[in-house]
Design a protein around this motif. Structure first.
Motif, PDB file in Angstrom:
ATOM      1  N   ARG A  20       0.830  -1.205   0.000  1.00 36.49           N
ATOM      2  CA  ARG A  20       0.000   0.000   0.000  1.00 36.49           C
ATOM      3  C   ARG A  20       0.870   1.263   0.000  1.00 36.49           C
ATOM      4  N   THR A  62     -10.267  -3.884  -7.868  1.00 34.25           N
ATOM      5  CA  THR A  62     -10.663  -3.761  -6.470  1.00 34.25           C
ATOM      6  C   THR A  62     -11.910  -4.608  -6.248  1.00 34.25           C
ATOM      7  N   ILE A  63     -11.908  -5.340  -5.160  1.00 31.93           N
ATOM      8  CA  ILE A  63     -13.097  -6.138  -4.861  1.00 31.93           C
ATOM      9  C   ILE A  63     -14.289  -5.233  -4.565  1.00 31.93           C
ATOM     10  N   ASP A  64     -14.014  -3.988  -4.151  1.00 32.62           N
ATOM     11  CA  ASP A  64     -15.098  -3.096  -3.730  1.00 32.62           C
ATOM     12  C   ASP A  64     -15.970  -2.626  -4.905  1.00 32.62           C
ATOM     13  N   MET A 123     -17.071  -6.712   3.107  1.00 36.17           N
ATOM     14  CA  MET A 123     -16.183  -5.573   2.846  1.00 36.17           C
ATOM     15  C   MET A 123     -16.824  -4.595   1.856  1.00 36.17           C
ATOM     16  N   GLY A 124     -16.063  -3.581   1.466  1.00 34.42           N
ATOM     17  CA  GLY A 124     -16.556  -2.635   0.456  1.00 34.42           C
ATOM     18  C   GLY A 124     -16.300  -1.175   0.784  1.00 34.42           C
ATOM     19  N   ARG A 125     -15.747  -0.901   1.973  1.00 36.03           N
ATOM     20  CA  ARG A 125     -15.567   0.494   2.423  1.00 36.03           C
ATOM     21  C   ARG A 125     -16.883   1.256   2.316  1.00 36.03           C
ATOM     22  N   GLU A 170     -19.592  -3.014   5.516  1.00 32.04           N
ATOM     23  CA  GLU A 170     -18.771  -2.481   6.617  1.00 32.04           C
ATOM     24  C   GLU A 170     -18.858  -0.958   6.782  1.00 32.04           C
ATOM     25  N   GLN A 175      -9.505   2.168   8.184  1.00 32.68           N
ATOM     26  CA  GLN A 175     -10.038   0.810   8.283  1.00 32.68           C
ATOM     27  C   GLN A 175     -11.393   0.877   8.963  1.00 32.68           C
ATOM     28  N   TYR A 176     -12.311   0.078   8.472  1.00 37.31           N
ATOM     29  CA  TYR A 176     -13.642   0.046   9.058  1.00 37.31           C
ATOM     30  C   TYR A 176     -13.726  -1.141   9.987  1.00 37.31           C
ATOM     31  N   HIS A 193     -11.022 -11.294   4.983  1.00 28.63           N
ATOM     32  CA  HIS A 193     -10.124 -11.372   3.825  1.00 28.63           C
ATOM     33  C   HIS A 193     -10.358 -12.588   2.936  1.00 28.63           C
ATOM     34  N   ARG A 199     -11.053 -11.553  -0.454  1.00 29.96           N
ATOM     35  CA  ARG A 199      -9.997 -11.017  -1.317  1.00 29.96           C
ATOM     36  C   ARG A 199      -9.050 -12.084  -1.831  1.00 29.96           C
TER      37      ARG A 199
HETATM   38  O1  F6P Z   1     -10.351  -1.956  -0.605  1.00 33.79           O
HETATM   39  C1  F6P Z   1     -10.353  -3.322  -0.464  1.00 33.79           C
HETATM   40  C2  F6P Z   1     -10.584  -3.732   0.960  1.00 33.79           C
HETATM   41  O2  F6P Z   1     -10.622  -5.137   1.024  1.00 33.79           O
HETATM   42  C3  F6P Z   1     -11.816  -3.113   1.621  1.00 33.79           C
HETATM   43  O3  F6P Z   1     -13.005  -3.728   1.244  1.00 33.79           O
HETATM   44  C4  F6P Z   1     -11.469  -3.255   3.083  1.00 33.79           C
HETATM   45  O4  F6P Z   1     -12.075  -2.270   3.866  1.00 33.79           O
HETATM   46  C5  F6P Z   1      -9.995  -3.057   3.081  1.00 33.79           C
HETATM   47  O5  F6P Z   1      -9.513  -3.320   1.775  1.00 33.79           O
HETATM   48  C6  F6P Z   1      -9.277  -3.914   4.069  1.00 33.79           C
HETATM   49  O6  F6P Z   1      -7.940  -3.563   4.037  1.00 33.79           O
HETATM   50  P1  F6P Z   1      -6.762  -4.332   4.811  1.00 33.79           P
HETATM   51  O7  F6P Z   1      -6.387  -5.510   3.982  1.00 33.79           O
HETATM   52  O8  F6P Z   1      -5.651  -3.348   4.834  1.00 33.79           O
HETATM   53  O9  F6P Z   1      -7.311  -4.739   6.120  1.00 33.79           O
END
Ligand code: F6P
Length: 459
Positions: free
Chosen positions: A77, A130-132, A210-212, A261, A285-286, A326, A329
């Protein structure tokens, strides 16, 4: 163009290797060498620029397998700060020393912010991931609908969007991002699995996906048939929610709620908590959305209801929370992701060959099918230059039924009707391969490490 570089930045998705594979295949056709930069922008910030030649003699290396999740190059990142002119110049110089004529960044909005200043030095193309599913626009003029008000947040402003206009699916810019389909596949399966245990024990399961700030994954999770879906774009109104849950309990004695989330309350404030992260892109982070919904239900419904009517100990015991996390992902990408990620990777190479600067390869929906296209990256930015997450269109969600609307169903069908291939189903069988019991995990990192080359020290 003789040689290009590719990197994967930001959070991983299951489709990154498929994108790299598509780029390498297309590069092979034009006899272009592809160097993979190790660990995203962090590889470019390293004076030695650790890299791997992905297609010696126009043959892709065996470690590059588009059916595997993650990235054989690794991801980070770390980002190049656009205002840090000296670092940009140093990175551009390193790419020159690598004799690279073009750069493909596989990433999202943060990656695009890092790529843009580099595109002043060499042709650069973003391949979305992006999965979002929030990198794109619901319609081309959407960025003009953002306005801002001063506040004490990190950027000094709070950005808000005027209500969306109606639009046709054909207008969506970048219809779906690689990684989204697999995430929805995983979240839907998880809902199905948790469902039967909630059903047997007469409990309420609250499942967080997930999804922010974008409810796309939650919307797609409708394939797992949760009873209620909550998305960030529709603030949680406690009364109708409790009423809906009670009516579901009345009929089927249990309920499954899928919570995105990033859900917010009626004031637009996040319902769970947001914690600052060390992520240089500034992503927060959520955490705790599902817990917040549980607290709301515990308080509103109360212990009595569960102990008397549902024969559970109390509300706290009757309602349980699970984060899918995760698993959304990771792992093998499903066919939709594999195929289109690879196409988008190939398209990115073509765009470089055409000499594109600072553009994005995109997937568009036209006349009932998917086509590849491209756009100038700046079209994703609002008037202040900010790329906002694409929101789930309100027209895709029915807040009264807590489910996808008719247009939402149409959108999901167009992606998922043929998203799974027979090979995806067959691949499940390999889980019980006896070899898995005997052999240790064979990590791609072990093999790629042996191929890593480095630039000689800078003088
Ligand atoms: O942006 C992709 C994502 O998986 C989001 O859905 C989630 O909030 C975030 O990344 C989680 O990030 P990390 O892997 O840093 O916990």
């Amino acid at each position: 163009m003789k040689r290009i570089a590719i990197l994967t930045a930001g959070g991983d998705t299951p489709a990154l290797n498929a994108t790299i594979e598509g780029a390498v295949e297309r590069a092979n056709q034009s006899r272009v060498e592809v160097y993979g930069i190790i660990k995203g922008f962090s590889g470019l910030l390293n004076p030695e620029v650790p890299h791997v030649h992905l297609n010696p003699l126009s043959h892709r290396i065996p470690e590059l397998d588009g059916t595997k999740g993650g990235s054989l190059l690794g991801a980070s990142r770390d980002y190049v700060d656009g205002d840090d002119i000296e670092t940009i110049a140093r990175v551009a110089d390193r790419l020159k020393r690598l004799k690279v004529d073009g750069l493909i960044c596989v990433g999202g909005d943060g990656t695009l912010n890092g790529m843009q200043p580099l595109s002043d030095h060499l042709p650069a193309v973003l391949c979305p991931k992006t999965i979002d599913n929030d990198l794109g626009l619901n319609y081309p003029d959407e960025p003009n609908e953002w306005f801002r008000e001063p506040n004490e947040g990190p950027r000094g402003y709070r950005y808000r969007k005027r209500p969306s206009r109606e639009f046709d699916l054909d207008e969506m810019v970048n219809y779906a991002t690689p990684g989204y389909a697999t995430a929805v596949y995983v979240s839907s399966l998880s809902v199905q699995r948790i469902r039967t245990t909630a059903e047997s024990h007469r409990r309420i399961a609250i499942i967080e996906v997930m999804g922010r700030d974008c409810g796309m994954i939650a919307l797609g999770t409708a394939y797992g048939q949760p009873d209620v879906i909550l998305v960030p774009e529709s603030p949680v109104d406690p009364d109708p929610l409790v009423e809906r849950v009670l009516s579901i309990l009345d009929v089927q004695k249990h309920a499954v709620i899928c919570v995105s989330e990033g859900i917010v309350d009626q004031d637009g404030d996040i319902l769970g908590s947001k914690i600052a992260s060390k992520d240089p892109a500034g992503n927060v982070q959520y955490t705790g959305a599902a817990e917040a919904v549980k607290r709301l239900l515990v308080e509103r419904i109360g212990d009595d209801f569960f102990s008397r009517q549902r024969r559970n100990e109390n509300a706290d015991a009757a309602i349980f929370v699970r984060k899918i996390g995760h698993t959304q992902r990771g792992g093998r990408p499903i066919r939709f992701d594999r195929f289109y990620a690879s196409q988008l990777g190939g398209k990115a190479v073509e765009l470089l060959l055409e000499g594109c600067h600072n553009c994005v390869s995109t997937l568009q929906y036209r006349d009932g099918g998917m086509v590849l296209d491209s756009m100038d990256a700046n079209k994703l930015r609002d008037r202040w230059g900010i790329i906002h997450a694409r929101p789930l269109p309100v027209a895709f969600y029915d807040p009264h039924r807590f489910k996808p609307s008719a247009q939402g169903v149409q959108y999901l069908r167009s992606i998922f009707a043929n998203a799974l291939g027979a090979e995806d189903v067959e691949s499940i069988r390999s889980l019980f391969d006896t070899g898995n019991l005997i052999h240790p995990y064979d990590s791609v990192n072990t093999h790629v490490n042996k191929r890593i080359r480095r630039l000689p020290p800078e003088v």
